[in-house]
Structure formats: C-alpha cells, structure tokens
Design a protein around this motif. Structure first.
Motif, PDB file in Angstrom:
ATOM      1  N   GLN A 105     -39.405  54.437  13.079  1.00 33.23           N
ATOM      2  CA  GLN A 105     -38.409  55.495  12.905  1.00 33.23           C
ATOM      3  C   GLN A 105     -38.651  56.648  13.877  1.00 33.23           C
ATOM      4  OE1 GLN A 105     -35.691  55.437  11.283  1.00 33.23           O
ATOM      5  NE2 GLN A 105     -36.026  53.534  10.165  1.00 33.23           N
ATOM      6  N   LYS A 152     -37.235  55.576  17.078  1.00 31.72           N
ATOM      7  CA  LYS A 152     -35.783  55.544  17.020  1.00 31.72           C
ATOM      8  C   LYS A 152     -35.206  56.956  17.117  1.00 31.72           C
ATOM      9  CE  LYS A 152     -32.654  53.366  14.041  1.00 31.72           C
ATOM     10  NZ  LYS A 152     -32.449  52.735  12.745  1.00 31.72           N
ATOM     11  N   THR A 153     -35.862  57.914  16.461  1.00 36.04           N
ATOM     12  CA  THR A 153     -35.331  59.270  16.472  1.00 36.04           C
ATOM     13  C   THR A 153     -35.829  60.073  17.667  1.00 36.04           C
ATOM     14  OG1 THR A 153     -37.132  59.892  14.996  1.00 36.04           O
ATOM     15  CG2 THR A 153     -35.015  59.442  13.971  1.00 36.04           C
ATOM     16  N   THR A 172     -32.675  58.589   8.206  1.00 36.70           N
ATOM     17  CA  THR A 172     -32.224  57.517   9.082  1.00 36.70           C
ATOM     18  C   THR A 172     -30.709  57.514   9.253  1.00 36.70           C
ATOM     19  OG1 THR A 172     -34.089  56.241   8.331  1.00 36.70           O
ATOM     20  CG2 THR A 172     -32.419  55.059   9.546  1.00 36.70           C
ATOM     21  N   TYR A 177     -38.080  62.449   9.892  1.00 36.61           N
ATOM     22  CA  TYR A 177     -38.690  61.329   9.196  1.00 36.61           C
ATOM     23  C   TYR A 177     -40.196  61.562   9.084  1.00 36.61           C
ATOM     24  CZ  TYR A 177     -39.031  56.449   7.754  1.00 36.61           C
ATOM     25  OH  TYR A 177     -39.236  55.302   7.041  1.00 36.61           O
TER      26      TYR A 177
END
Lengths: 665, 305
Positions: A314, A317-318, B156, B163
């Motif tokens: 994650q 991804k971010t 997400t 996150y």
C-alpha cells in the motif's frame, strides 16, 4: 516470502506471556468488572493465534552478489497488459524504501538483512559489494594483491580518507574495528564471518591472543595484510560485507552505547543518519566528506519500517515509497498476470528443502545396538573402559530401560542420570536412515507442478541443493533426479515396502506459516498417491520447531539455507558431519573429505569439479528433499535507475538515481 | 485514607514481585532459547553471546541478578537489540502507546456517552434500537477485522487518510477509532442503562412538571445521574485500552510498546518481555488503586477500610 529468520507465534512463550497477562489483569481487576478487564488481554490472545506464524524468509547472512545482473524470471506466460495509471515521477531527489525491523546497525553487530541494508549505506570497508553482481569493487582500498597460495591478502588504503567529522582514517582503524567485531565481549553473532582468518576463532573463543590473529597493519605504507588459515576464493566477498566495515573508534570511546544516536553518529560511507525513530524510520542525507561523494546522486534516503506485506504494498501504491518488499503472494500473482514491469523477480541464493532425520530420533544412542565407536562418540564423558564394559554386559543381558546402564560394572548412578536423555533401548522406526527410502520419497514429489500450480510460479523448482543462481559465477551443479513415480515405487519396494505396505506413519513438521502448510499438504498427498505411504503433518511455533531440530526430534522437517558467502561451498558445508546446522545428522566420510578438499583447492577448475562431485554424493544420498530455489520479489518505481537485482540482496543506494535529477551533481 | 493508600501500594508491590517471579520462570519454560536461529550459531560464537547476557549462569543466579536489577528499575539489555536497554525502549515507545490510548479513550467517551444518551432518552423507539444495534455490532466486531476494513475504505479506496504510521493527526484518526470503538459501545450501553433508571425518577418528573424544556432537563438533571456507571467503568476501560492496543498498533504500523511484548515473546527476549509485563502490571495495579479511591468520592456508600 515464507519463513525462517524473523519470528513466529505459537503455543510456546508467547502464549505463556499472554496467559500471564490474562491472569494478572484478572487478579488485579479485583471486584471491578472482571470480564471487561479480561477482554483486552483476550483480544491479544486471539490475535496471537490469528497471526501465528507470520514471518519472512529473509536470508540472514547475505553477503554479496553475482557477476552479471541475474536474468529476471519470465513474467507469467499468459499475462495480459492492463493499463495502470502512469506513476508520477518523483518530485524530489529523495528515495524511500520499506525495510523490515532490524536489531542493530552497528557494523560489528549487524546480523540480519534489514540491519545490513541500513548499515551498509553508512559504513564502508575496504571493498564494496558488486553493483547487481558478485564482483566486489574498491571501497576504502584502492588496490589489493593475493599471494600465490591464496592465503595472504594485502590491501592498500586510499589516500585522504576521513570520517564525516573530519578525523582522518588510517589502517589502524581497520585493525581496531575488526578486533572489536571479534572480541569475545562484543559477542557479535556475525563473528563467524571472520572464521577463515588465521587465529580469528581462537581469539574469539578466548583460546588465542590477538597477536596470533592474521591481521597486520602498516601505517607507513598504508597497507593491511590478512593471512587466512586456508585459501578462500570468496574472501573478497566477505571483506565487502558491512561486518568488515569501519567503526569510528573515537566516537565509540567517547559515547559508548549511544554512539549510533543521530546526534553522535560519525560515518565513513555515502550517507549519514539524521533521524532514527526506533521501529519506525531511519532518514539519511548525503555524507559530504565521503571519498566518492561526486558519485552519490540521491540526496535523501528514508527507510520505513514495516513487518506487514500488505502495508509495504500500500505504501508503494500510494507513493510513500519507491521500493517495496516483500509483497503479499496474491498481489504478486495479480501483478504478474498484468505483465507489470515494475514488479521485479530475481533469484535469491537460498534453497528451501525438507530435511530427513537420517540419524536416530532425538540423536539418541541405542544401548543394545550401538557400536563401540558410536557409544564413545555420542555419550558424553564415557571412557573407553566403560564402553568395553557395556559391550561385555550386552553379551549376556539386554537393556530394557536406559536406567539399567548403572548395572554395568564401573558405571555409577550419577553418571547415568547425567547421560540418560541421550540413551534409548529400542529403536523407533527410522525409515529415513535408509537412503533408498529417502530417494523414493524425493522422486515421488512433483516439484515442478508444486511451484507452477500450487505456489503461483514465482519460485524456481529445485532438484538439488546448490542454488542455480550461481550459474553466472562459472560454478556448475549436479542436477538431481526429476519426478519419477515409477522409479520411486520400485525403490520403495526394494527397500521392503512394496506399495507402501507396512511403512510406519511419520510426521512432517513445519513452522506455522501458510506457504509451509500448503507445501506440507502437497507432499502428504503426493506420497499417498504415488507411494501409498501416509505421513502426518504438524505445525509449531518457530522456536519450538528449532528446539526439535536442534535435538533431532523429528522425521522430516521444513528447512532452508541461505548462503553466508557467494560460493556453493556455503550450501555444501552445512551437511558435513557434526556441522551445527546439520540437523538431520547426515554423515558420509567421502562427502566430508571432498568438502575439505574443495576448501583447500586453489585452482578454480579443479575446485569446481570437486564441488560438483560433492553434490553428486549429496544427490545420491538424498539427505533432504530440495523443493525450490528462492526468488527475491520487489516493486520498484520505473523512474528509479541503478537499483539492480542482486542474488544476495545487497544494494548500495549510492548507485541509484533518478533520470530527472541525473544532472544534480 | 492515607493508611489505606499505603496499604494498597504495599500490596501492589507484592503483586508485582509475584508477577515478575512467575513470568521469569514461565518464559524460560518455553522451548528454544533467545539465540536459537535457523542458522545455528557456531558453538564458540553462541558461548560468547550467552556469556554477554549472563545466560551461562545457573538459573537461580540469573533470577537473583534479574531481581536485583528490577529493584533498581534496571531491566537490562534487550537480547534482540543489543545496543538498546529495555528501559530505553520503554521510554521511547510507551508514550506513543499512551497517546494512542488517550485518543481512543476520548473517542470511546464521546461516542459512547452521546450514543447512550440518544438511545436512553427515548427508550423503545426506532432510534434506541438503531443505536443499540450499532453498539452491539461495535462490541462484536474485533479490531483485527475493523482495522483493515477502515484502512481499505478510507486509505485505499477513498485515499482520504494515510495507510498506517503515526506522524500527523491524519495518521492518528483510524487507529484511535479502531481501538476506541469497542469501548464506545460498552460506554453507550452503560450510559443508556443509566438514563433508563434516571428518567423514571421522581425528580425528573418534577422537572418536567415545572415546565423545563426537555433539552435543559437532559443537560442539567439527567446526565448527572446517568453518568455514574460510566464513570465507574472508566478506570478499567482505560487500563484495558492501554494494555490491549497490540493488534491496533500492528495493523496501523504504530511504533508503540506492545510490539515489543509480542515480538519479545516470540524471540524469547526475556528482559524485553519482562519490561513490558512489569510496565503493564504496574499500570493496572496503579489504575485499580485510583479507581477504588475515586469510588469513595463518587459514592458515599463505599467506605475504605
């Protein structure tokens, strides 16, 4: 990845601790709402079970790398390109990566992957790890020579080296740092990396003095001479490890334990730590007094610590990190099916295998059957006379319990109670003492199918021990036999178990982790279908499994091995008699002899032949079931260049850069 | 009163001593040692490492040395992180857990009291059933489920919140809610129960008869009486929030102290586990004393002896 070095959960100590927390909250909640008090502790308990076995299989003692960048593994053959949003080019010359938690970043104490990665950006030794290969580069040394017999290495130090606080660096610093790493009081777990140096282990175990260790410095000529106990062609790789890097004597003497705090730290490598939040992050900036500062292009590094694969993914991804590893298995499968170019899969010098216990269960001695030699070797403190007395006693009596040893003349009860745990009187069924059975079991398991169909195809099926990632090094291997159920059945029949009839039920043990479970179940099914033998499978918490393995209390156990230095010998030496990691008690004098010979040999071609012959014997005796060769899987931002795959997972971030900032210096 | 406190403190210290002794031996019963790794260390290396941490001494001497250290608040060195002491780890990481605990506690109080009042002021109506069903769900869903769901949704899909990690206020929202919601549910049920009792009392009828507006009755008269059970439960709730944040810290990568507990146990890092056990036990003992003292002020019928 799947599992060994870090840590696991299970019924052992963790539960002890949890139960304790439950007990104490209950005890102290007194007359207040007991149930509610319990719930926090119970949640913890539940969670511990849910998470049991979460671990990573990061190799612990990676040293160095292969010659050419290892060829990336093929993408999933039937992948379909899916358009994903173009990743934004980074807006600053800053590289952030995910990192596992590390125990220490003191160059002498580093002993696991994550610590190695962080420390090797700050501390440098004579040589540097290869950039995407196993060829070492010059670091603080600018040249070296090796003597004819391969035992004496002379390194010449660069001119004008200095610490980040301006203190000059001399050869004495190396002697001091290496001595510190070897000093018994430092108690460095990685001290064994120095074992090829003459006298090093004697000094480490307080049996020798420092004067007898083969490390000499000449300040006048700026040279450092290292004398080895035996030729070791991989020694240069060892020297490029961070454990051989410099530690700043003046800072350590001034600040003691606190020398690694950002306000105290002094380094000699490309980056210097500016922020360290324990178990959270490390931030570094360029070290402007580094000798090769012009080559260092990324301005700032961040290491974000996480133990969770999902979190790592994650963060990638971010856009929080540009490199993320490890990635959850199912995500890897998904990304591969999309032909994603930023997903990198490369060989990693570790092999996954299942170890057979080729000795007695529990490593015990059968009093009724053991030879005189075995008695002497296995029973601690037994004298020759006592061994003879046992043999003589045995001629007329049969032991029906280990305690009866005290009936033997000349052996007293005190001695018996001390060695009792090493004794047994009746053999447990030990099918795997028979090499034919071991071979049959190996042949009956279709590893190609396991990797391709069950594990998602991101590893390399193995038929032998030495990782094929060495192919680029000019090393050869002895491939094992491919899947052959017919031959397996024939072998099993010739060993006295036609169709598996009468084969004792034995257990395969593994540490709690999903991938291990899948593999164990697969093996169980294959053996039933192809050989007609039934095995049970059992999982346990990591340290409990280790305890079983150390004590040889298993039939088949999940294991793996990662190289300590980039050489097939690092795999093969594990199975020599009496090696501390030879949990299956495999013994073959011929094998031991060949390993010893290969260690002494200086001619690369002859040595290579010796190593292949050693592995042939290994394949013939089959003390393990090789399952797969590891791969290293990570996501890398497409704009980041110079971060090359490395078979030992060594990365110096001084080599990385962004094209958009290439002109920065 | 002073005598009572001293008595409780002395008992507390004895309890701590018992916990430490039991933990010391229980930890050592677990199979495998702190320096057993899948790559077994060569014997000479292992001997040095064990000598450094005093593991080569007989167990009773280890116990006595450890106890002597604990008496001086010295928990020794972590086996796993040899350049850090247990005390440093506790000092650096407990404040983070404490901060998380405080936020979660506030979440629990605000939501719990609010929801309890909404439900309790109109018992038997749709809004009562709705709120209490929500509370029931809150109690039943463990945070190991709630945490990832919140992350999936807010971090997400929506991308509103980061996150994991513990940096800015945005990072702190999800972990605080995840940890606090279960307790909010408990509080709301307590608050509703309190409201139901109070609403039927004579003085409430009097207030209504006087013609006071309902909002004022609620504020001035109802809450005061209804909140007592909630206050009672605040102490134990705070203690169990603090000691029960392991899961949440893991899920959200919060560098709190509880990870040391779990990993310490897995790694057989005896001093580290002991440090956290002592910290948590001392906290529980202390908070329980506080709660018992607070009782005397809130409820005159409770007398201390």
């Amino acid at each position: 990845m799947d599992g060994q070095t870090s840590s696991l959960t299970g019924p052992g100590a963790s539960c002890g601790a949890h139960i304790l927390s439950v007990l104490c909250s209950a005890a102290m909640c007194g007359r207040l709402r007991r149930t509610v008090c319990l719930c926090g502790a119970l949640a913890t308990l539940l969670w511990a079970h849910a998470c049991s076995g979460e671990t990573r299989d990061l190799p612990r003692n990676l040293l160095e790398a292969s010659t050419t960048p290892p060829a990336p593994l093929p993408q999933g053959t039937d992948c379909k390109v899916v358009r994903v949003k173009e990743r934004k080019a980074p807006s600053s010359n800053h590289l952030a990566i995910t990192e596992g938690s590390f125990a220490s970043i003191d160059p002498a104490l580093v002993h696991e992957t994550a610590g190695n990665m962080v420390a090797s950006q700050m501390f440098e030794g004579l040589l540097l790890a290869g950039h995407g290969n196993l060829k070492t580069r010059y670091g603080h040394a600018d040249s070296y020579t090796i003597s004819e017999d391969g035992k004496i290495y002379t390194f010449h130090l660069r001119e004008g080296l200095e610490w980040s606080d301006g203190t000059p660096i001399t050869t004495d610093d190396f002697v001091w740092s290496w001595r510190r790493a070897l000093e018994p009081t430092t108690a460095a777990q990685a001290a064994f990396l120095f074992q090829d140096i003459k006298g090093a282990m004697a000094f480490h175990s307080s049996k020798g003095t420092w004067d007898d260790v083969g490390i000499r410095a000449d300040r006048e000529t700026g040279t450092l001479t290292v004398e080895l106990a035996h030729p070791a062609p991989y020694f240069l790789s060892l020297v490029s490890e961070v454990n051989f890097a410099l530690a700043p004597r003046h800072v350590i003497e001034a600040h003691g334990d606190k020398w690694l705090k950002p306000k105290n730290i002094v380094v000699n490598g490309p980056y210097i730590m500016v922020v360290h939040r324990n178990h959270d992050r490390v931030v570094m900036k360029r070290n402007e007094s580094y000798w090769d500062r012009k080559a260092v292009r990324i301005e700032k590094l961040s290491f974000f610590e996480t133990e969770s694969e999902t979190t790592a993914y994650q963060w990638y991804k971010t856009g929080l990190v540009q490199i993320a590893t490890p990635i959850p298995n199912e995500t890897v499968t998904k990304l591969r099916s999309q032909c994603r170019q930023d997903l990198i899969l490369t060989p990693n010098l570790c092999t996954y295998y299942l170890t057979f216990n080729t000795g007695n269960y529990g490593g015990k001695v059968n009093l009724n059957r053991a030879s005189r030699k075995t008695l002497l070797a296995k029973i601690k403190g037994l004298s020759e006379g006592q061994a003879d007395a046992i043999i003589a006693y045995r001629a007329e009596n049969t032991f029906s319990a280990p305690g009866e040893l005290k009936n033997v003349p000349g052996i007293d009860g005190g001695f018996v109670s001390k060695v009792r745990h090493q004794l047994m009187v009746k053999d447990r069924p030990q099918p795997f003492q028979n090499a034919k059975i071991r071979k049959a079991v190996d042949l009956a398991i279709d590893k190609e199918a396991l990797i391709a169909q069950v594990l998602g195809g991101d590893r390399i099926a193995a038929t032998h021990l030495v990782h094929e990632g060495f192919a680029d090094e000019g090393f050869s291997f002895a491939p094992g036999s491919p899947f052959d159920p017919e031959k397996a059945r024939a072998l099993l029949a010739s060993a006295g178990y036609p169709g598996g009839k009468g084969f004792p039920t034995v257990e395969l043990v593994y540490n709690t982790y999903e991938t291990h479970k899948v593999i164990a179940e697969y093996v169980q099914r294959q053996l039933k279908e192809n050989l007609g033998i039934r095995i049970t499978i059992g999982n346990m918490e990591w340290k409990s499994l280790l305890d079983k393995m150390y004590n040889h209390e298993f039939y088949i156990s999940r294991s793996s091995w990662c190289v300590d230095y980039p050489d097939p010998l690092s795999f093969l030496e594990v199975f020599t008699s009496g090696h501390e990691n030879n949990y299956g008690s495999y013994e073959n004098p011929e094998y031991d002899r060949l390993v010893k010979q290969a260690r002494e040999e200086t001619d690369p071609a002859v040595r290579n032949q010796l190593l292949v012959r050693t592995e042939e014997i290994f394949n013939r005796d089959q003390p393990v079931i090789p399952v797969y060769f590891y791969t290293h899987i990570y996501l890398k931002h497409p704009a980041l260049k110079g971060y090359l795959p490395h078979v030992m997972d060594r990365h110096l971030l001084r080599d990385s850069y962004y094209e958009s900032f290439a002109q920065d210096r | 009163m002073g005598g009572y406190i001293i008595k409780r403190l002395v008992v507390g210290v004895l309890v701590l001593f018992a916990i430490m002794s039991i933990s010391f031996f229980i930890m050592r019963l677990a199979p495998g040692g702190p320096f057993d790794e899948d790559k077994a260390l060569p014997p000479e290396v292992k001997a040095n490492v064990e000598a450094k941490f005093g593991l080569n001494k007989p167990l009773y001497i280890q116990y006595m040395l450890a106890m002597k250290g604990y008496a001086q608040l010295d928990f020794g060195r972590s086996f796993k992180e040899p350049d850090r002491t247990v005390m440093t780890n506790l000092k650096e990481h407990f404040p983070i857990s404490l901060e998380l605990g405080l936020y979660a506690f506030m979440v629990a109080l605000l939501i719990g009291i609010g929801a309890g009042m909404i439900a309790g002021s109109k018992p038997g109506t749709a809004r009562d059933h709705l709120t209490m069903s929500g509370a029931m769900i809150g109690i039943s869903v463990p945070n190991i489920v709630l945490g990832p769901i919140l992350l999936l949704f807010f971090a997400t899909y929506l991308g509103w919140l980061p996150y994991g990690k513990w940096d800015s206020w945005q990072h702190k929202i999800l972990p605080s809610f995840t940890l606090g919601l279960v307790y909010a549910a408990y509080f709301s049920r307590l608050m509703r129960g309190g409201m139901l009792e109070v609403i039927r009392t004579d003085y409430m009828r009097t207030a209504r008869a006087k013609g006071l507006p309902p909002s004022l009755i609620l504020r001035r008269h109802a809450i005061r009486g209804a909140i007592l059970p909630t206050v009672t439960y605040m102490g134990p709730a705070f203690a169990s929030i603090l000691t029960g944040s392991v899961v949440v810290e893991r899920i959200f990568s919060v560098p709190g102290v509880s990870d040391f507990f779990v990993k310490g146990a897995l790694n057989r890092d005896y001093p580290m586990v002991m440090g956290v056990v002592v910290l948590y036990s001392a906290l529980l003992v202390f908070l329980n004393i506080c709660v018992d003292i607070a009782y005397t002020y809130l409820d005159p019928r409770v007398r201390l002896r």
